[in-house]
Design an enzyme around this catalytic site. Structure first.
Site, PDB file in Angstrom:
ATOM      1  N   ASP A   1      -3.275   0.832   0.754  1.00 39.12           N
ATOM      2  CA  ASP A   1      -3.191   0.908   2.041  1.00 39.12           C
ATOM      3  C   ASP A   1      -3.003   2.243   2.720  1.00 39.12           C
ATOM      4  O   ASP A   1      -2.429   3.208   1.914  1.00 39.12           O
ATOM      5  CB  ASP A   1      -2.262  -0.274   2.775  1.00 39.12           C
TER       6      ASP A   1
ATOM      7  N   ASP B   1      -1.634   3.723   6.589  1.00 42.84           N
ATOM      8  CA  ASP B   1      -0.257   3.788   7.430  1.00 42.84           C
ATOM      9  C   ASP B   1       0.516   2.713   7.116  1.00 42.84           C
ATOM     10  O   ASP B   1       0.408   1.454   6.716  1.00 42.84           O
ATOM     11  CB  ASP B   1      -0.892   3.063   8.685  1.00 42.84           C
TER      12      ASP B   1
ATOM     13  N   ASP C   1       1.719  -2.657   3.382  1.00 49.24           N
ATOM     14  CA  ASP C   1       3.010  -2.943   3.973  1.00 49.24           C
ATOM     15  C   ASP C   1       2.873  -4.037   4.806  1.00 49.24           C
ATOM     16  O   ASP C   1       3.609  -4.713   5.299  1.00 49.24           O
ATOM     17  CB  ASP C   1       3.529  -1.692   4.675  1.00 49.24           C
TER      18      ASP C   1
END
Length: 247
Positions: free
Chosen positions: A20, A22, A196
């Protein structure tokens, strides 16, 4: 809910790595264009690509062109827009046509943002994001609007960190992992997905189903991941250590 162990550097051996962006490679910013990419990120991605023989990809909710610009000059596969567009290392992109329904949803989202200071509309190639980090009290209204627009225009609602996104149905980050794992260079590897957000849970689940694992970034929570690190700095340190161990 019990806490998870940190990933060992050796976990990347014989792996394909899906990252991922961000909240994983860079800290989350107040606005999408406010993100700051550390000077060590692109060189690290290049090193990983060399060590893993090209088996590195970024899987993000951002459009491909944004991710590509943010990680330049590193050259790697990118699945953008939650897997709706997938770019190969050579720059070719597989993506659907943008439906008119998204433009209608975009107009409604912009009208909402005009009436609610602090909210921000993000126009994506295959989605419309409505961010409310600058106006947390509007969260319920943002969710209600997204649900209404999704029903009207047959779009999918994707919740993230202080953002609700309307996008085309049929793909998610897990589907992107499955797609990319069909490439010949990844045939004899296992997938590792690092992320996240709740949008990354599909990636964790797909990696596990293919014999790999997920690495959660952030506080402990119920998750399909197998390992956990506290934050972006820990991700970068782990990846750097893995590179060193494999060279």
């Amino acid at each position: 809910m019990s806490d998870l162990p940190p990933p060992p550097p050796a976990l990347l051996t014989d792996a394909s790595l899906f990252l991922d962006f961000d909240g994983t490679l860079v800290e989350i910013a107040g606005t999408p264009d406010g993100v700051v990419v550390g000077e060590d990120v692109a060189p690290l991605l290049t090193r990983l690509g060399n060590v893993l023989r090209g088996g590195v990809a970024i899987v993000s909710g951002r459009p491909v062109h944004e991710v590509r610009a943010l990680v330049a000059p590193a050259a790697l596969a990118i699945a953008g827009s939650h897997g709706l567009e997938i770019a190969a290392v050579d720059g070719s992109i597989a993506a659907p046509d943008r439906p008119a329904a998204l433009d209608s949803a975009l107009d409604s989202a912009r009208a909402f943002a005009d009436a609610h200071p602090g909210t921000l509309v993000e126009d994506k190639p295959f989605g419309v994001g409505l961010h409310y980090r600058g106006a947390p009290e509007t969260g319920p209204a943002v969710t209600a609007l997204a649900d209404e627009l999704a029903a009207t225009h047959e779009l999918h609602v994707q919740h993230g960190k202080m953002v609700v996104e309307l996008r085309l149905p049929g793909r998610d980050k897990g589907a992107a992992v499955e797609w990319l794992m069909r490439e010949p260079l990844r045939q004899r590897t296992v997938p590792l997905f690092v992320g996240d957000d709740v949008t990354d849970e599909a990636g964790f689940a797909a990696a596990a189903a293919l014999g790999g694992a997920g690495v959660l970034v952030g506080a402990a929570r119920d998750t399909a991941a197998t390992y956990r690190v506290d934050g972006v700095a820990d991700v970068l340190a782990w990846l750097d250590a893995a590179c060193r161990e494999m060279t």
